[in-house]
Design a protein around this motif. Structure first.
Motif, PDB file in Angstrom:
ATOM      1  N   ASP A 134      66.770  21.043  29.109  1.00  0.00           N
ATOM      2  CA  ASP A 134      68.148  21.087  29.590  1.00  0.00           C
ATOM      3  C   ASP A 134      68.178  20.986  31.111  1.00  0.00           C
ATOM      4  N   THR A 135      69.366  20.759  31.638  1.00  0.00           N
ATOM      5  CA  THR A 135      69.516  20.579  33.080  1.00  0.00           C
ATOM      6  C   THR A 135      69.178  21.838  33.868  1.00  0.00           C
ATOM      7  N   ASP A 136      69.206  23.005  33.230  1.00  0.00           N
ATOM      8  CA  ASP A 136      68.821  24.244  33.914  1.00  0.00           C
ATOM      9  C   ASP A 136      67.344  24.565  33.749  1.00  0.00           C
ATOM     10  N   GLY A 137      66.586  23.656  33.117  1.00  0.00           N
ATOM     11  CA  GLY A 137      65.152  23.856  32.936  1.00  0.00           C
ATOM     12  C   GLY A 137      64.768  24.535  31.646  1.00  0.00           C
ATOM     13  N   THR A 138      65.732  24.983  30.860  1.00  0.00           N
ATOM     14  CA  THR A 138      65.414  25.611  29.575  1.00  0.00           C
ATOM     15  C   THR A 138      64.889  24.565  28.603  1.00  0.00           C
ATOM     16  N   GLY A 139      63.799  24.908  27.908  1.00  0.00           N
ATOM     17  CA  GLY A 139      63.230  24.001  26.932  1.00  0.00           C
ATOM     18  C   GLY A 139      63.636  24.373  25.518  1.00  0.00           C
ATOM     19  N   TYR A 140      63.878  23.342  24.697  1.00  0.00           N
ATOM     20  CA  TYR A 140      64.243  23.548  23.296  1.00  0.00           C
ATOM     21  C   TYR A 140      63.357  22.698  22.398  1.00  0.00           C
ATOM     22  N   MET A 141      63.110  23.217  21.218  1.00  0.00           N
ATOM     23  CA  MET A 141      62.437  22.466  20.165  1.00  0.00           C
ATOM     24  C   MET A 141      63.324  22.506  18.927  1.00  0.00           C
ATOM     25  N   VAL A 142      63.464  21.370  18.257  1.00  0.00           N
ATOM     26  CA  VAL A 142      64.261  21.267  17.032  1.00  0.00           C
ATOM     27  C   VAL A 142      63.336  20.803  15.922  1.00  0.00           C
ATOM     28  N   SER A 143      63.397  21.458  14.763  1.00  0.00           N
ATOM     29  CA  SER A 143      62.552  21.002  13.654  1.00  0.00           C
ATOM     30  C   SER A 143      63.233  21.218  12.314  1.00  0.00           C
TER      31      SER A 143
END
Length: 463
Positions: free
Chosen positions: A166-175
């Protein structure tokens, strides 16, 4: 003084980046090749931009579909790809020796300076492991060090996978979880190598897979596929103003098979004119009698009728201008060719996706295997590109086949009007497209023959 000047010039050259990329036309539905002419093995993958280069990671399998490598390529223009490295291999860890690795995605962690790869890992035997896996590298196209595999939060199945920063640096994983009936959105730990929390399960029981998550003007889009194995199906999307939701219900996009493809990734292309969004899909080789390594790529521009709606249309070519940040479709219209003597259409039997399929005539039905784009080949000639396969009609000694499009004169045809019909003459031999023996039967072969004005050499073009 001279030494100082030479050192200054050398330093400037060493720091110089690649030349600005020119716009490039990418033919959709084809197998890409790298700058050496070898097939690109980057299936189910994703793209990460680092500096002036786009790095493309994806699956490279053995002939029996088992895992061999994750390969990395780079490009400045998204068409001319340079192979860089087998960044993850079977020998990278004991756990990889018999593993099934799918859908690798790489993200960069600015805080740690590390490149982090997430992927779906199976045991290579029964597809029952359903684990996420992580590997890490100091450089984008270096060797990735295996960090292991696990079920997220120690309990959830994890199959088709994507990542998003994300633009704030938060990382996400979707599965895809629970035998693909759920789609989980996880927030990653600060270093992107672990799961911090499950933030959303927005479509329980939805039976979706192949997720791609991206953000446009503050709106999050999730593009997904139905779970029908290798066979393509209706893609759907949903939107939200936060990864945690609330998310909208899924809505259809594209045609009923996503133009014969399945989502791999959505790539933002940012340049001087703004940001465009490029759909990267796989046309899996297993769906037409091949293997993963036979798969082809369907790349199409995405458009946005409103801030929260998405559309995708088919184009034979997608023109990408990475400098400007524009992605546009072009090509067509597609036309049928009906023989005057029989009223039947030029046809690729069985909608074959295979090179070498011999053309026949068949009762006209409007299928993509009976429709062709008369693509300008220059010099007054055209190539006839089949809608269903993106292959071109090619003159052979024994008949006419579909083959990967090229600059060969055997794929170039002149079109001449003749009493309300057209004659199609091969540039290679000067012979005309002909229904063998003047047959009016279904499955009669298309050949080339000395031009004689016969009605089996006269064709009606219809959009």
């Amino acid at each position: 003084m001279l030494l100082a000047l030479c050192l200054a010039v050398a330093g400037a050259l060493a720091g110089a980046g690649p030349a600005q990329a020119a716009p490039q036309a990418v033919v959709s539905g084809t197998q890409f090749t790298d700058v050496s002419g070898a097939p690109v093995r980057a299936h189910g993958g994703g793209v990460l931009k680092v500096g002036a280069y786009y790095y493309w990671f994806g699956e490279h399998r053995n002939a029996d579909n088992t895992f061999r490598y994750v390969d990395a390529y780079r490009s400045t223009d998204l068409k001319n790809w340079e192979f860089r490295n087998h960044v993850l291999t079977q020998s990278g860890a004991a756990e990889l020796a018999s593993a099934g690795i799918e859908r690798p995605k790489v993200m960069y962690n600015a805080a740690t300076g590390k490149f982090v790869m997430w992927m779906h890992k199976e045991n290579g035997t029964d597809y029952g492991e359903a684990r996420a896996a992580v590997a890490v590298s100091d450089t984008v196209d270096g060797n990735y060090i295996w960090r292991g595999s696990f079920r997220p939060l120690g309990q959830h199945m994890s199959r088709d996978i994507t990542v998003f920063t994300d633009t704030d640096g938060t990382g996400y994983m979707v599965s895809a979880a629970r035998e693909n009936y759920d789609l989980h959105i996880y927030r990653l730990t600060a270093d992107y190598t672990g799961i911090a929390s499950l933030v959303a399960n927005p479509w329980p029981g939805g039976h979706r897979e192949a997720p791609a998550l991206f953000k446009r003007n503050g709106v999050y889009f999730m593009l997904t596929s139905g779970a029908t194995g290798w066979s393509p199906n209706q893609q759907q999307y949903a939107t939200a103003t936060s990864p945690a939701g609330p998310w909208t219900a899924m809505a259809n996009v594209g045609d009923s098979t996503a133009y014969g493809s399945q989502t791999a990734y959505v790539l933002p292309v940012q340049g001087t004119s703004g940001t465009s969004y490029l759909y990267l899909g796989d046309r899996w080789g297993n769906s037409f009698g091949g293997t993963v390594n036979d798969s082809r790529h369907v790349w199409l521009p995405l458009s946005f009728p409103s801030a929260t709606t998405l559309s995708m249309s088919w184009y034979p070519e997608t023109v990408v201008d990475t400098a400007a940040g524009t992605v546009t479709g072009r090509g067509g219209p597609y036309e049928t060719l009906a023989a005057r003597h029989s009223g039947k259409c030029a046809d690729v039997p069985g909608q074959s996706q295979l090179a070498g399929a011999a053309l026949k005539q068949y009762t006209c039905n409007g299928g993509g295997n009976q429709r062709f784009w008369f693509q300008d080949a220059g010099g007054g000639y055209v190539r006839l590109m089949a809608r269903h396969s993106s292959f071109c009609l090619t003159e052979q000694a024994a008949g006419v086949t579909q083959e990967p499009c090229s600059t060969a004169t055997a794929q170039q045809w002149s079109v001449t009007a003749s009493g309300g019909y057209v004659l199609l003459r091969s540039r290679a031999t000067g012979e005309c497209l002909d229904v063998s023996g003047g047959s009016a039967a279904d499955s009669a072969a298309l050949i080339t023959h000395a031009c004689n004005g016969g009605t089996n050499q006269q064709w009606t073009r219809a959009a």
